[in-house]
Design a protein around this motif. Structure first.
Motif, PDB file in Angstrom:
ATOM      1  N   ASP A  51       0.898  -1.546   0.323  1.00 47.75           N
ATOM      2  CA  ASP A  51       0.157   0.040  -0.283  1.00 47.75           C
ATOM      3  C   ASP A  51       1.474   0.934  -0.035  1.00 47.75           C
ATOM      4  O   ASP A  51       1.420   1.621   0.818  1.00 47.75           O
ATOM      5  CB  ASP A  51      -0.973   0.280   1.338  1.00 47.75           C
ATOM      6  CG  ASP A  51      -1.861  -0.915   1.381  1.00 47.75           C
ATOM      7  OD1 ASP A  51      -2.060  -1.466   0.203  1.00 47.75           O
ATOM      8  OD2 ASP A  51      -2.017  -1.432   2.307  1.00 47.75           O
ATOM      9  N   SER A  53       2.520   5.034  -2.449  1.00 48.54           N
ATOM     10  CA  SER A  53       2.063   5.492  -4.140  1.00 48.54           C
ATOM     11  C   SER A  53       4.210   5.036  -4.617  1.00 48.54           C
ATOM     12  O   SER A  53       4.718   5.093  -3.977  1.00 48.54           O
ATOM     13  CB  SER A  53       2.996   7.104  -3.622  1.00 48.54           C
ATOM     14  OG  SER A  53       1.616   7.298  -3.272  1.00 48.54           O
ATOM     15  N   ILE A  55       6.925   7.220  -6.834  1.00 41.47           N
ATOM     16  CA  ILE A  55       7.382   8.250  -6.717  1.00 41.47           C
ATOM     17  C   ILE A  55       8.531   8.080  -7.739  1.00 41.47           C
ATOM     18  O   ILE A  55       9.299   6.703  -7.262  1.00 41.47           O
ATOM     19  CB  ILE A  55       7.438   8.979  -5.425  1.00 41.47           C
ATOM     20  CG1 ILE A  55       7.993   8.164  -4.570  1.00 41.47           C
ATOM     21  CG2 ILE A  55       6.320   9.105  -4.810  1.00 41.47           C
ATOM     22  CD1 ILE A  55       8.267   9.858  -3.313  1.00 41.47           C
ATOM     23  N   THR A  63      12.142   4.580  -9.493  1.00 42.04           N
ATOM     24  CA  THR A  63      11.211   5.448  -8.841  1.00 42.04           C
ATOM     25  C   THR A  63      11.471   4.202  -7.931  1.00 42.04           C
ATOM     26  O   THR A  63      11.807   3.074  -7.320  1.00 42.04           O
ATOM     27  CB  THR A  63       9.646   4.304  -9.459  1.00 42.04           C
ATOM     28  OG1 THR A  63      10.291   3.407  -9.401  1.00 42.04           O
ATOM     29  CG2 THR A  63      10.228   5.320 -10.740  1.00 42.04           C
ATOM     30  N   ARG A  65       8.731   2.985  -4.223  1.00 41.47           N
ATOM     31  CA  ARG A  65       7.299   2.817  -3.465  1.00 41.47           C
ATOM     32  C   ARG A  65       7.186   3.755  -2.044  1.00 41.47           C
ATOM     33  O   ARG A  65       8.025   3.266  -1.090  1.00 41.47           O
ATOM     34  CB  ARG A  65       6.944   1.296  -3.003  1.00 41.47           C
ATOM     35  CG  ARG A  65       5.123   1.949  -2.616  1.00 41.47           C
ATOM     36  CD  ARG A  65       5.274   0.339  -2.397  1.00 41.47           C
ATOM     37  NE  ARG A  65       5.019  -0.200  -3.710  1.00 41.47           N
ATOM     38  CZ  ARG A  65       3.743  -0.159  -4.474  1.00 41.47           C
ATOM     39  NH1 ARG A  65       2.651   0.299  -4.350  1.00 41.47           N
ATOM     40  NH2 ARG A  65       3.655  -0.432  -5.844  1.00 41.47           N
ATOM     41  N   TRP A  68       2.146   4.246   2.542  1.00 43.66           N
ATOM     42  CA  TRP A  68       1.105   5.336   3.124  1.00 43.66           C
ATOM     43  C   TRP A  68       0.082   4.314   4.174  1.00 43.66           C
ATOM     44  O   TRP A  68      -0.731   4.786   5.592  1.00 43.66           O
ATOM     45  CB  TRP A  68      -0.702   5.062   2.085  1.00 43.66           C
ATOM     46  CG  TRP A  68      -0.587   5.093   0.723  1.00 43.66           C
ATOM     47  CD1 TRP A  68       0.903   5.738   0.407  1.00 43.66           C
ATOM     48  CD2 TRP A  68      -1.397   4.929  -0.078  1.00 43.66           C
ATOM     49  NE1 TRP A  68       0.201   6.482  -1.112  1.00 43.66           N
ATOM     50  CE2 TRP A  68      -0.388   5.758  -1.405  1.00 43.66           C
ATOM     51  CE3 TRP A  68      -2.061   3.935   0.056  1.00 43.66           C
ATOM     52  CZ2 TRP A  68      -1.166   5.602  -2.633  1.00 43.66           C
ATOM     53  CZ3 TRP A  68      -3.324   3.659  -1.746  1.00 43.66           C
ATOM     54  CH2 TRP A  68      -2.806   4.237  -2.972  1.00 43.66           C
ATOM     55  N   GLN A 110       0.608   8.965   3.713  1.00 38.77           N
ATOM     56  CA  GLN A 110       2.081   8.986   3.629  1.00 38.77           C
ATOM     57  C   GLN A 110       2.725  10.801   3.776  1.00 38.77           C
ATOM     58  O   GLN A 110       2.261  11.617   3.786  1.00 38.77           O
ATOM     59  CB  GLN A 110       1.835   9.647   2.090  1.00 38.77           C
ATOM     60  CG  GLN A 110       2.874   9.854   0.387  1.00 38.77           C
ATOM     61  CD  GLN A 110       3.235   9.743  -0.454  1.00 38.77           C
ATOM     62  OE1 GLN A 110       1.796   9.095  -1.356  1.00 38.77           O
ATOM     63  NE2 GLN A 110       3.439  10.122  -1.347  1.00 38.77           N
ATOM     64  N   ASP A 113       2.951  13.842   1.500  1.00 36.94           N
ATOM     65  CA  ASP A 113       2.214  14.263   0.769  1.00 36.94           C
ATOM     66  C   ASP A 113       0.833  15.187   0.868  1.00 36.94           C
ATOM     67  O   ASP A 113       0.190  14.781   0.128  1.00 36.94           O
ATOM     68  CB  ASP A 113       1.356  12.847   0.315  1.00 36.94           C
ATOM     69  CG  ASP A 113       0.502  12.979  -1.280  1.00 36.94           C
ATOM     70  OD1 ASP A 113       0.932  13.223  -2.167  1.00 36.94           O
ATOM     71  OD2 ASP A 113      -0.546  12.169  -1.663  1.00 36.94           O
ATOM     72  N   GLU A 130      -7.531   3.457  -4.180  1.00 38.46           N
ATOM     73  CA  GLU A 130      -7.182   4.978  -3.772  1.00 38.46           C
ATOM     74  C   GLU A 130      -6.921   5.141  -2.344  1.00 38.46           C
ATOM     75  O   GLU A 130      -7.936   4.511  -1.789  1.00 38.46           O
ATOM     76  CB  GLU A 130      -7.591   5.473  -4.694  1.00 38.46           C
ATOM     77  CG  GLU A 130      -6.607   4.975  -6.509  1.00 38.46           C
ATOM     78  CD  GLU A 130      -5.584   5.284  -6.779  1.00 38.46           C
ATOM     79  OE1 GLU A 130      -4.738   6.195  -5.954  1.00 38.46           O
ATOM     80  OE2 GLU A 130      -5.015   4.107  -7.657  1.00 38.46           O
ATOM     81  N   ARG A 131      -6.109   6.490  -2.154  1.00 39.89           N
ATOM     82  CA  ARG A 131      -7.109   7.009  -0.862  1.00 39.89           C
ATOM     83  C   ARG A 131      -7.950   8.203  -0.890  1.00 39.89           C
ATOM     84  O   ARG A 131      -8.101   8.713  -1.522  1.00 39.89           O
ATOM     85  CB  ARG A 131      -5.989   7.690   0.283  1.00 39.89           C
ATOM     86  CG  ARG A 131      -4.567   7.044   0.377  1.00 39.89           C
ATOM     87  CD  ARG A 131      -3.125   8.136   0.350  1.00 39.89           C
ATOM     88  NE  ARG A 131      -2.989   7.860  -1.067  1.00 39.89           N
ATOM     89  CZ  ARG A 131      -1.475   8.887  -0.535  1.00 39.89           C
ATOM     90  NH1 ARG A 131      -0.931   9.697  -0.256  1.00 39.89           N
ATOM     91  NH2 ARG A 131      -2.009   8.764  -2.598  1.00 39.89           N
ATOM     92  N   ASN A 134      -5.505  11.276   3.355  1.00 39.31           N
ATOM     93  CA  ASN A 134      -4.194  11.568   3.827  1.00 39.31           C
ATOM     94  C   ASN A 134      -3.667  12.375   4.758  1.00 39.31           C
ATOM     95  O   ASN A 134      -3.966  13.458   4.835  1.00 39.31           O
ATOM     96  CB  ASN A 134      -3.381  11.307   2.274  1.00 39.31           C
ATOM     97  CG  ASN A 134      -1.752  10.960   2.771  1.00 39.31           C
ATOM     98  OD1 ASN A 134      -1.585   9.885   2.833  1.00 39.31           O
ATOM     99  ND2 ASN A 134      -1.325  11.901   3.244  1.00 39.31           N
TER     100      ASN A 134
END
Length: 361
Positions: A51, A53, A55, A63, A65, A68, A110, A113, A130-131, A134
Motif C-alpha cells: 500500500d 505511492s 514516485i 522509482t 514506493r 501509506w 504518506q 504528500d 486509492e486513498r 491522507n
C-alpha cells in the motif's frame, strides 16, 4: 512560522444543464457533496506492504514506493477525532473496518504528500485501491490533532472557512504566494490559489457568516491579510470544533431519534412533502429475492440511496443523484428476501409543482 496546511486536490467545477434557475443551482451547489442522513461511514487504514505511492527517484530513471501505512499512535489520533465528531450526536455514524472493499473512507499516512481529504460524497469516486484521505505529517505533535478534525470535516462535506465570500478577506496575494511557496508547504501558485485565494460559491460554504474559530479555518501569520483590519496580525485558531462547526454538522445531519421509518410497499408510491435539504426515510423488506427498482417521480432535484442492513447497521448498496437534470433518479438493485433495506431520499430543490413521490417496484 507558517503552519502545515490542508491541500485539497483541484476538482473541475460542477457542470449543470444550461438554463437552470438560480435557486436550483444554489440548492445543488449547497447539497451535492453532502451525505444522506443516517449514513454510516466506514473507514479503513491502509496497512499492507504494497500500500503506497510509486514516485520517481530524483536524479535517476528509477522509482520507489512510499508507504501509506501509519503507526498506531497516528491511527489512534484519527480514531479519537472520529469519536469527537460522532459524540456531537450527529446522524452520521463512523465505523472502522479492516477490508478496504467495505470502506467509503480509505486513509493513508504518506509523509510529504500533504494532508487532504475528498469532500463529502466525492469519496465515492476513487477506486478501492486509492486513498480518499491522507495525513502527511505527525498528528501527535502539539496542535496537530486539529488536522484530523479538519480532514474529517471535509469528509462530512465541509469547506475551508477562509474561502467563504462572507469573510470579506482582502489578501496580499503576492505575500500569500511567497509564503506558501516556502517551507513547510512548498506549494505551487495554482495550489495556493485553489486552497486559499479562490472564493467559494456562497451556496457551498458552511454558513452565512465567516467563522474564524472554525476547525475548517487555517491559521495565518501576520502580513498576509490586509482587510479586515483586526486580522492583519494573523488568524489564530483554537484547534477544536467551534460552536458554528457543531451547528452546521447538526443542521445537515440531525440526530436520528425517530422511530423506525415507515415501510415502502412495492408498487405503491409514497408522497414526499419535503423542503430544500430535507429528507424522507423508508424501509423495504422484500417478499421475494429479485432485482427491484427504486425511483422518484415529480419535478425535483434529489439524491436517492439504498442501504442494506447488516449486523444491525446500514451498509451503502446503491445511490443515484438526479440533481440538475430533467430526469428522476432510479436505482436498480438486487434485494434479498428476509433482509431489511433503507431507502433515503434527500431533496435539493423542488421546481414546477414541487410535488414528488418515491416508489419501489
Amino acid at each position: 512560522m507558517t503552519a502545515h496546511y490542508c491541500s485539497l486536490a483541484q476538482q473541475p467545477a460542477p457542470a449543470f444543464a444550461p438554463g437552470l434557475a438560480a435557486e436550483r443551482v444554489g440548492a445543488l451547489m449547497g447539497g451535492r457533496r453532502m451525505w444522506v442522513n443516517g449514513t454510516v461511514l466506514h473507514y479503513y487504514f491502509f496497512d499492507g506492504d504494497t500500500d503506497g505511492s510509486v514516485i520517481p527517484v530524483p536524479g535517476s530513471a528509477g522509482t520507489r514506493r512510499v508507504s501509506w501505512v501509519g503507526g498506531r499512535a497516528q491511527r489512534d489520533v484519527v480514531r479519537d477525532c472520529f469519536r469527537e465528531w460522532r459524540d456531537l450526536g450527529i446522524g452520521i455514524g463512523f465505523t472502522e473496518v479492516f477490508d478496504r472493499s467495505e470502506a467509503e473512507l480509505r486513509i493513508g499516512f504518506q509523509q510529504g504528500d500533504g494532508s487532504w481529504s475528498a469532500v463529502g460524497r466525492d469519496a465515492l469516486l476513487p477506486g478501492l485501491h486509492e486513498r480518499t484521505m491522507n495525513f502527511g505529517w505527525d498528528l501527535t505533535a502539539p496542535g496537530e490533532r486539529a488536522t484530523a478534525l479538519h480532514e474529517i470535516g471535509h469528509a462530512l462535506g465541509m469547506q475551508h472557512e477562509h474561502q467563504s465570500p462572507f469573510a470579506g478577506i482582502h489578501w496580499d496575494d503576492e505575500a500569500v504566494y511567497a509564503d506558501l511557496a516556502g517551507p513547510p508547504n512548498f506549494w505551487s501558485r495554482d495550489r495556493t490559489f485553489f486552497n486559499i485565494l479562490r472564493k467559494l460559491d456562497p451556496a457551498e460554504v458552511n454558513g452565512s457568516v465567516w467563522d474564524p474559530q472554525s476547525v475548517m479555518e487555517y491559521p495565518f501569520a501576520a502580513g498576509l491579510i490586509l482587510e479586515p483590519e483586526q486580522f492583519r496580525g494573523g488568524v489564530h485558531t483554537p484547534g477544536g470544533l467551534s460552536a458554528l462547526d457543531k451547528e452546521f454538522a447538526l443542521r445537515w445531519y440531525p440526530p436520528l431519534d425517530t422511530p423506525r421509518p415507515p415501510a415502502l410497499t412495492p408498487f405503491r408510491s409514497a408522497a414526499l412533502s419535503l423542503g430544500p435539504g430535507e429528507q424522507a426515510d423508508f424501509t423495504v423488506e422484500p417478499s421475494e429475492t429479485r432485482e427491484y427498482a427504486v425511483g422518484t417521480f415529480g419535478a425535483s432535484d434529489s439524491v436517492v440511496v439504498v442501504f442494506e442492513e447488516r449486523d444491525g447497521e446500514p451498509r451503502f448498496l446503491a445511490g443515484r443523484d438526479d440533481g440538475g437534470t430533467e430526469h428522476n433518479a432510479t436505482i436498480r438493485a438486487r434485494l434479498v428476501r428476509g433482509r431489511r433495506y433503507f431507502v433515503r431520499v434527500r431533496l435539493y430543490s423542488g421546481w414546477g409543482s414541487g410535488e414528488t413521490a418515491v416508489m419501489c417496484w
